[in-house]
Design a protein around this motif. Structure first.
Motif, PDB file in Angstrom:
ATOM      1  N   ARG A 121     -72.056  80.098 -85.009  1.00  0.00           N
ATOM      2  CA  ARG A 121     -71.525  78.781 -84.675  1.00  0.00           C
ATOM      3  C   ARG A 121     -70.875  78.827 -83.303  1.00  0.00           C
ATOM      4  N   LEU A 122     -71.123  77.784 -82.503  1.00  0.00           N
ATOM      5  CA  LEU A 122     -70.507  77.660 -81.192  1.00  0.00           C
ATOM      6  C   LEU A 122     -69.745  76.342 -81.169  1.00  0.00           C
ATOM      7  N   VAL A 123     -68.415  76.432 -81.043  1.00  0.00           N
ATOM      8  CA  VAL A 123     -67.559  75.247 -81.021  1.00  0.00           C
ATOM      9  C   VAL A 123     -66.960  75.112 -79.631  1.00  0.00           C
ATOM     10  N   SER A 124     -67.172  73.961 -79.000  1.00  0.00           N
ATOM     11  CA  SER A 124     -66.681  73.744 -77.640  1.00  0.00           C
ATOM     12  C   SER A 124     -65.986  72.388 -77.559  1.00  0.00           C
ATOM     13  N   ILE A 143     -74.124  74.071 -83.130  1.00  0.00           N
ATOM     14  CA  ILE A 143     -73.353  73.746 -81.938  1.00  0.00           C
ATOM     15  C   ILE A 143     -72.511  72.507 -82.224  1.00  0.00           C
ATOM     16  N   ILE A 144     -71.190  72.647 -82.129  1.00  0.00           N
ATOM     17  CA  ILE A 144     -70.263  71.527 -82.258  1.00  0.00           C
ATOM     18  C   ILE A 144     -69.623  71.319 -80.888  1.00  0.00           C
ATOM     19  N   GLN A 169     -74.234  68.934 -83.045  1.00  0.00           N
ATOM     20  CA  GLN A 169     -73.314  67.823 -83.255  1.00  0.00           C
ATOM     21  C   GLN A 169     -72.603  67.606 -81.917  1.00  0.00           C
ATOM     22  N   ASN A 170     -73.088  66.625 -81.177  1.00  0.00           N
ATOM     23  CA  ASN A 170     -72.666  66.450 -79.791  1.00  0.00           C
ATOM     24  C   ASN A 170     -72.002  65.090 -79.602  1.00  0.00           C
ATOM     25  N   GLY A 217     -80.177  67.341 -85.222  1.00  0.00           N
ATOM     26  CA  GLY A 217     -78.775  66.936 -85.303  1.00  0.00           C
ATOM     27  C   GLY A 217     -78.566  65.563 -84.722  1.00  0.00           C
ATOM     28  N   VAL A 218     -77.377  65.346 -84.146  1.00  0.00           N
ATOM     29  CA  VAL A 218     -77.017  64.029 -83.641  1.00  0.00           C
ATOM     30  C   VAL A 218     -76.257  64.173 -82.323  1.00  0.00           C
TER      31      VAL A 218
END
Length: 252
Positions: A121-124, A143-144, A169-170, A217-218
């Protein structure tokens, strides 16, 4: 780096000259048409690089033959590209290949000893994140991204799985994905007041794709961009020219 390459090549040049009577494509065993086309292509590309880098063929001939070798699935046509070339790659050449192409591909299996986790998981948030170089690729990546910039560069990534799923999830951010030519990508991102582009082929007949990425995703008020960073053909040419430079040869 060039000094190291030059010393390796000079040490091995005599051995290669002794192999002039051999051919790279072995036709004494299984019929050429029954061998895997990917295997034939690898041998042809190796020999093209070896002969061009040592000044046996011109730059124009190398580029013309390399273009055929990287795009054709015809066994006989591939073999024709090296039918008049007898300078063969040796162990020193393959060692140099492994140093320049840092992925567990044709000549470098060392990195496969320790497999990555299947999920990552990559959370930014309000930041900038980049993954590039020889990074390990999981089977599933989430990816969040919120008000941030995320860039994934797969051009030197180490794939331990042939398929990768990226869930995005962008929100109010940008996600940029760059892949090499041998990777196919399908994008299934739902956009809400956003932009999304995928300039990478999803694969098909006649296309030498070794890995597959699905992006889903979205994206809300953001952007998702997928493109090819550098083709395999460009990397092969750069590698061959680095050898020529180490040998003191200029472009023909």
């Amino acid at each position: 780096m060039l000094i190291a390459i030059q010393s390796v090549l000079c040490a091995g040049s005599g051995d290669n000259q002794q192999e002039d009577s051999e051919m790279a494509i072995d036709t004494t065993g299984v019929k050429l048409q029954d061998r895997p086309v990917a295997q034939i292509r690898e041998e042809v590309i190796d020999q093209l690089i070896m002969n061009y880098s040592h000044g046996v063929i011109s730059e124009q001939a190398f580029e013309r033959r390399l273009d055929i070798a990287t795009n054709s699935d015809d066994h006989l046509l591939l073999a024709e590209q090296v039918a008049d070339l007898t300078l063969l790659p040796d162990a020193k050449y393959r060692a140099m290949w492994a140093q320049n192409f840092n992925s567990p591909g044709r000549h470098n299996q060392a990195h496969q000893q320790s497999a990555p986790t299947d999920c990552d998981r990559l959370v930014s948030v309000l930041s900038s994140d980049e993954r590039s170089g020889p990074w390990r690729v999981p089977q599933h990546l989430t990816i969040i991204n919120a008000l941030s910039s995320v860039e994934l560069d797969f051009s030197e990534a180490q794939f331990d799985h042939t398929q990768l799923t990226i869930k995005v999830q962008n929100w109010l951010g940008s996600v940029t994905i760059k892949v090499p030519e041998h990777v196919a990508v399908i994008s299934d991102v739902n956009n809400i007041a956003s932009s999304s582009s995928n300039n990478v082929s999803s694969g098909g007949p006649g296309q030498a794709k070794t890995h597959f990425i699905r992006v889903e995703g979205v994206s809300v008020l953001g952007s998702v961009s997928i493109s090819v960073k550098r083709t395999l053909q460009e990397r092969f040419t750069e590698f061959a020219n680095s050898i020529r430079s180490a040998l003191g040869l200029t472009k023909s």
